[in-house]
Motif scaffolding. Sequence first.
Motif: not given
Length: 501
Positions: A340-343, A353-358, A360-364, A379-381
């Motif tokens: 995310l930082s690179v982007l 960040l925890d919300k985005v990570y959750e 992320f795991l569902r998508l991954a 991140a935009g969700a």
Amino acid sequence: MSERLFVFDTTLRDGEQVPGCQLNTVEKIQVARQLEQLGVDVIEAGFPVSSPGDFNSVIEISKAVTWPTICALTRAVEKDIDVAADALSYARHKRIHTGIGTSDEHIQYKFNSNREEILERAVAAVKYAKRYVEDVEFYAEDAGRTDNEYLARVVEAVIKAGATVVNIPDTTGYCLPEEYGRKIKYLMEHVDHIDRAIISTHCHNDLGMATANTLSGVQNGARQVEVTVNGIGERAGNTALEEIAMILKCHRQMGIETNINTRRISATSRMVSSLMNMPVQANKAIVGRNAFAHSSGIHQDGVLKNVSTYEIMDPKDVGVDDTSIVLTARSGRAALKHRLSVLGIDYDDPGKLDKVYERFLRLADKKKEVTDDDVLMLAGADRKDSHAIKLDFLQVTTGMGVRSVASIGIDISGQKFEEASTGNGPVDAAIKALKKIILKQMTLREFTIQAINKGSDDVGKVHMQVEHDGHLYYGFGANTDIVTASVDAYIDCINKFKTAG
């Protein structure tokens, strides 16, 4: 010795005029900070008199960034200039950008006026703006179709009145590169005291020549370029910042340099694309996903022997890193935060960040690899978390030879509603079920699906345009399930019915 070219970014003003790409103030600040890191000299933050939102955005952007000049657009109208000056009150370096149309088409049909009166209004606007700020830029709208002799008179008069920068826009994208270059050269040779101001280009891409025209202007003496990230903007768009920056980097023999940190180009491009829901075409120069891809066997053979055979740029020079961390379901928060930082997205709040990570795991769990575009979508969700209307669940039955059936659950400000419907396909069935809950007259006008990559497990993006009460609303959805993405996009439109009022 190299000459300095100033980069004036108008992504947040001209770029934001693209239908359906409007940003809120928080998102504009995010882009402005990224532009500051990119190294732009001037950020055109908005047109303050046009709306309270634009006024507030200019104020907040002025507070958020440090060294770039913050610019506010006005017409040659005293009230516009007054409001712009108020909006710029917090800017450390401030500029008022005022002007008026100078072509015969604008003078006759837009202003019902004459050349002498327009000249007087131009001078008066610059003098009035000069009361508030030292740095005043004047734009001669539709300069591309303006007679050169008259244009020179206007430019000379506004410089005498105190303009520090004079913008020569090819507003309609009409000029040929040679023609636009000659126009700049004519001004450099025929305007007294032109050395007291910087001449600026502002080219539109209606005929696909915005970058070529801008470069021609620079070669003939312009020392400021007005550009947007990804070339977004009114109609066919503006000159792309990344194209001008990399042309000058690749052609150092021109002896012209910018302050752009080109390694931040890719991250900036992706951020703007994600926040504005504007996909970058795959073959877009510099930032398209195929910009450094080689599929031809002959090309592949050449690149394997020596990359210079078919690549004139090092991908790393624009921030494309082939050795980037691959994100999968086994990646932790640290890896996601790094990507995310690179982007260009930094989360100070661990909860966000925890919300985005959750997510992320569902998508991954559904995909072999999570791409940068996926990460930006995730991140935009959180922008939809505050929506009054949300999708609770969606179940669709469809197949060959059977009529599609959809059951849908909607949460409207905490109240739960369920409906079902049949339709001509799963998307049609789902939207018909949604309409049974949202009892409003609305018509789907545009429906576009875009897959980010090529895999069957990939996230699909859906862009929709819905008409309601005589107005068009734009919505966006993204999901590995294209039907869900379509319903999300439709709901996104509906949520804007209220906010637009």
